[in-house]
Enzyme design. Sequence first.
Site, PDB file in Angstrom:
ATOM      1  N   HIS A  63      -3.257  -3.666  -5.558  1.00  0.00           N
ATOM      2  CA  HIS A  63      -3.517  -3.375  -4.253  1.00  0.00           C
ATOM      3  C   HIS A  63      -5.137  -3.508  -3.821  1.00  0.00           C
ATOM      4  O   HIS A  63      -6.042  -2.886  -4.267  1.00  0.00           O
ATOM      5  CB  HIS A  63      -3.327  -1.894  -4.256  1.00  0.00           C
ATOM      6  CG  HIS A  63      -3.302  -1.050  -2.686  1.00  0.00           C
ATOM      7  ND1 HIS A  63      -3.452   0.050  -2.636  1.00  0.00           N
ATOM      8  CD2 HIS A  63      -3.394  -1.916  -1.488  1.00  0.00           C
ATOM      9  CE1 HIS A  63      -3.617   0.312  -1.230  1.00  0.00           C
ATOM     10  NE2 HIS A  63      -3.537  -0.735  -0.593  1.00  0.00           N
ATOM     11  N   GLU A  94      -6.668  -1.353  -6.960  1.00  0.00           N
ATOM     12  CA  GLU A  94      -5.715  -0.327  -7.521  1.00  0.00           C
ATOM     13  C   GLU A  94      -4.747  -1.184  -8.231  1.00  0.00           C
ATOM     14  O   GLU A  94      -3.931  -1.853  -7.800  1.00  0.00           O
ATOM     15  CB  GLU A  94      -5.105   0.616  -6.708  1.00  0.00           C
ATOM     16  CG  GLU A  94      -6.046   1.726  -6.030  1.00  0.00           C
ATOM     17  CD  GLU A  94      -5.363   2.444  -5.067  1.00  0.00           C
ATOM     18  OE1 GLU A  94      -5.871   3.880  -4.751  1.00  0.00           O
ATOM     19  OE2 GLU A  94      -4.425   2.221  -4.528  1.00  0.00           O
ATOM     20  N   ASN A 146      -4.902   6.370  -0.915  1.00  0.00           N
ATOM     21  CA  ASN A 146      -4.154   6.840  -0.027  1.00  0.00           C
ATOM     22  C   ASN A 146      -3.498   8.277  -0.109  1.00  0.00           C
ATOM     23  O   ASN A 146      -3.114   8.912   1.007  1.00  0.00           O
ATOM     24  CB  ASN A 146      -2.899   5.912   0.649  1.00  0.00           C
ATOM     25  CG  ASN A 146      -3.638   4.705   1.376  1.00  0.00           C
ATOM     26  OD1 ASN A 146      -4.767   4.849   2.001  1.00  0.00           O
ATOM     27  ND2 ASN A 146      -2.889   3.519   1.426  1.00  0.00           N
ATOM     28  N   SER A 187       0.811  -1.100   0.121  1.00  0.00           N
ATOM     29  CA  SER A 187       0.089  -0.049  -0.010  1.00  0.00           C
ATOM     30  C   SER A 187       1.022   1.084   0.084  1.00  0.00           C
ATOM     31  O   SER A 187       0.490   2.373  -0.215  1.00  0.00           O
ATOM     32  CB  SER A 187      -0.950   0.104   1.139  1.00  0.00           C
ATOM     33  OG  SER A 187      -0.440  -0.609   2.304  1.00  0.00           O
TER      34      SER A 187
HETATM   35  P1  NAI Z   1      -0.313  -9.133   8.222  1.00  0.00           P
HETATM   36  O1  NAI Z   1       0.800  -8.879   9.171  1.00  0.00           O
HETATM   37  O2  NAI Z   1      -1.608  -9.345   8.693  1.00  0.00           O
HETATM   38  O3  NAI Z   1       0.238 -10.525   7.401  1.00  0.00           O
HETATM   39  C1  NAI Z   1       1.556 -10.578   6.911  1.00  0.00           C
HETATM   40  C2  NAI Z   1       1.765 -12.283   6.790  1.00  0.00           C
HETATM   41  O4  NAI Z   1       2.941 -12.369   5.979  1.00  0.00           O
HETATM   42  C3  NAI Z   1       1.961 -12.668   7.950  1.00  0.00           C
HETATM   43  O5  NAI Z   1       1.292 -14.065   8.227  1.00  0.00           O
HETATM   44  C4  NAI Z   1       3.502 -13.022   7.987  1.00  0.00           C
HETATM   45  O6  NAI Z   1       3.819 -14.292   8.570  1.00  0.00           O
HETATM   46  C5  NAI Z   1       3.771 -13.294   6.422  1.00  0.00           C
HETATM   47  N1  NAI Z   1       5.092 -13.021   5.997  1.00  0.00           N
HETATM   48  C6  NAI Z   1       5.885 -11.902   6.701  1.00  0.00           C
HETATM   49  N2  NAI Z   1       7.204 -12.113   5.828  1.00  0.00           N
HETATM   50  C7  NAI Z   1       7.161 -13.087   5.062  1.00  0.00           C
HETATM   51  C8  NAI Z   1       7.835 -13.681   4.259  1.00  0.00           C
HETATM   52  N3  NAI Z   1       9.219 -13.212   4.034  1.00  0.00           N
HETATM   53  N4  NAI Z   1       7.510 -14.796   3.622  1.00  0.00           N
HETATM   54  C9  NAI Z   1       6.056 -15.391   3.633  1.00  0.00           C
HETATM   55  N5  NAI Z   1       5.322 -14.687   4.488  1.00  0.00           N
HETATM   56  C10 NAI Z   1       5.869 -13.579   5.356  1.00  0.00           C
HETATM   57  O7  NAI Z   1      -0.255  -8.056   7.134  1.00  0.00           O
HETATM   58  P2  NAI Z   1      -1.506  -7.561   6.074  1.00  0.00           P
HETATM   59  O8  NAI Z   1      -2.067  -6.392   6.758  1.00  0.00           O
HETATM   60  O9  NAI Z   1      -2.185  -8.648   5.622  1.00  0.00           O
HETATM   61  O10 NAI Z   1      -0.675  -6.735   4.990  1.00  0.00           O
HETATM   62  C11 NAI Z   1       0.170  -7.357   4.225  1.00  0.00           C
HETATM   63  C12 NAI Z   1       0.494  -6.548   3.098  1.00  0.00           C
HETATM   64  O11 NAI Z   1      -0.806  -6.062   2.622  1.00  0.00           O
HETATM   65  C13 NAI Z   1       1.452  -5.387   3.334  1.00  0.00           C
HETATM   66  O12 NAI Z   1       2.162  -5.185   2.286  1.00  0.00           O
HETATM   67  C14 NAI Z   1       0.367  -4.221   3.469  1.00  0.00           C
HETATM   68  O13 NAI Z   1       0.976  -3.007   3.400  1.00  0.00           O
HETATM   69  C15 NAI Z   1      -0.458  -4.416   2.630  1.00  0.00           C
HETATM   70  N6  NAI Z   1      -1.992  -3.967   2.631  1.00  0.00           N
HETATM   71  C16 NAI Z   1      -2.684  -3.987   3.935  1.00  0.00           C
HETATM   72  C17 NAI Z   1      -3.729  -3.427   4.163  1.00  0.00           C
HETATM   73  C18 NAI Z   1      -4.485  -3.667   5.476  1.00  0.00           C
HETATM   74  O14 NAI Z   1      -5.574  -3.004   5.805  1.00  0.00           O
HETATM   75  N7  NAI Z   1      -3.989  -4.394   6.354  1.00  0.00           N
HETATM   76  C19 NAI Z   1      -4.553  -2.901   3.041  1.00  0.00           C
HETATM   77  C20 NAI Z   1      -4.043  -3.011   1.989  1.00  0.00           C
HETATM   78  C21 NAI Z   1      -2.741  -3.527   1.572  1.00  0.00           C
END
Ligand code: NAI
Length: 508
Positions: free
Chosen positions: A144, A156, A194, A123
């Site tokens: 996105h 997006e 954003n 994001s």
């Molecule tokens: P989260 O923390 O809930 O999940 C991330 C997951 O990725 C975790 O389960 C973690 O164990 C895993 N992980 C981390 N590093 C890893 C790796 N090297 N290899 C494999 N797995 C790995 O995070 P969330 O909220 O799901 O966000 C994920 C992505 O989505 C980020 O880039 C965030 O910026 C983006 N995003 C988040 C939004 C939100 O509202 N939470 C909205 C839109 C985009």
Amino acid sequence: MKALDSAVVVGVIGAGAMGAGIAQVAAQAGHLVFLYDNREGAAQAAIDGIQRQLTRLVEKGKFTAEEVAAIVARLQPAAALSDFAGCGLVLEAIVENLDVKRGLLEQLESICSADCILATNTSSLSVTSLGAGRQRPQRIVGMHFFNPAPVMKLVEVVSGLETDNAVADCVFATAKAWGKQPVSARSTPGFIVNRVARPFYAESLRLLQEQAADCATLDAVMRDGGGFRMGAFELTDMIGHDVNYAVTHSVFDGYYGDFRFQPSLMQKELVDAGLLGRKSGRGFYSYSENAVKPEPQSVSVSGDPVPGCVALGDSGVLSPLLSRLADAGVMLSSESSSDDGVLRIGSATVALTDGRMACQRAGEEGLHNLVLVDLALDYGKATRLAVSRAHNTSDEALQQVADCFARADIRISEISDVPGLVVMRTVAMLANEGADTVLHGVASAADVDTAMRAGVNYPRGPLQWADQLGLPAVLTTLEHLQQASGEDRYRPSLLLRRLALQGGSFHA
Ligand code: NAI
């Protein structure tokens, strides 16, 4: 460009909130989906969670048990990244860290076929930077989603400098085939949502800092007058101040400290104090067990006879308000005058804000007992409007306005004499940011509006709203805000100015 066939295998990396939701969306669209997470057991736990959620939807009649069984069968936990060798699209939703994501993309290039699309759900990171140094940066693209991915319609599709148009088009068509509302954006800080949404938070935070009113009043005006689902204080309490502040900061930094995006010191105070909103039990509001949500301030109604309302000149944007007052039994009359958009209610002179403070406008136009009214999404439906008055406007005049509007079930909240009031100031700044987004070739006007409606549930696209208000009026409001505050932050977009001068609109 055609969407990926549902026979194409999709890989999702990161089984957190976003990855799990995206995997669900792809599986619902008929793809076999491999889900990987480097946390032991996380992928299977996410699939179990999806199964539980979908089963609840069976009870509500949204899916049959057979459909859910088929969707869940299409979700496979992956033991290692090597399982992604046969995927046509791999989407990463891992931790928001440039180096970690770049490392992952490098690994994927050595595992996946040359025609596999590598998409990122980032994001805030640059899709261009994520593609830099890769063998096939043309196949790296932003996809996105918004949270929760199975519910929110917007995607997006973000192109980095080297992203192949055909790849972006394919992802766009695929998002559409998955039941989403895709928009196209060039990789720039904040992409569309954003970036364009920053003033929604920033202007309310500013108004609080300027002591225009309290949080509950400002939130109520944005909801009940502006038609937004939530005001900025309740929304940032829900998002979490750490998260919201970090996004603002990253956009501010991304635009080299442009004051348009300057983060709020008041919000920083909350972050520093650990008052992060709902999740910590307190932010702008308290969420403790016995907390009582504060009521917005309203001017109380006197019970005196309601004065009539005289429309001077052309009522313009306020016309639906006049119809509503007439329907509610307020005596309406009109006088031909060059004071377009000005009403006389009892001893008060009432006008829609044009971005000047009431004291300034009263002096410049010689308006007696001036009461300024805020913008509403729909004056035919608004239940609350912010008003401000000049220093020499009498209590009686304000009371007469309150009594008159109350007849049509509109409460008024008096705020201090700030330029542009609440909804007008916010909408003008949202449209201004949308205008620069279009001017800089980041997205089309149609996509800016779609993104704000589908991604953050705005009741109307900001550019469409500006078109309806009339671009000269929006331009004037911004010029007055810039003049009153002395701040570059309110400088009107070149595109807005040009279109206003040409008599054009964003959606010609
Ligand atoms: P989260 O923390 O809930 O999940 C991330 C997951 O990725 C975790 O389960 C973690 O164990 C895993 N992980 C981390 N590093 C890893 C790796 N090297 N290899 C494999 N797995 C790995 O995070 P969330 O909220 O799901 O966000 C994920 C992505 O989505 C980020 O880039 C965030 O910026 C983006 N995003 C988040 C939004 C939100 O509202 N939470 C909205 C839109 C985009």
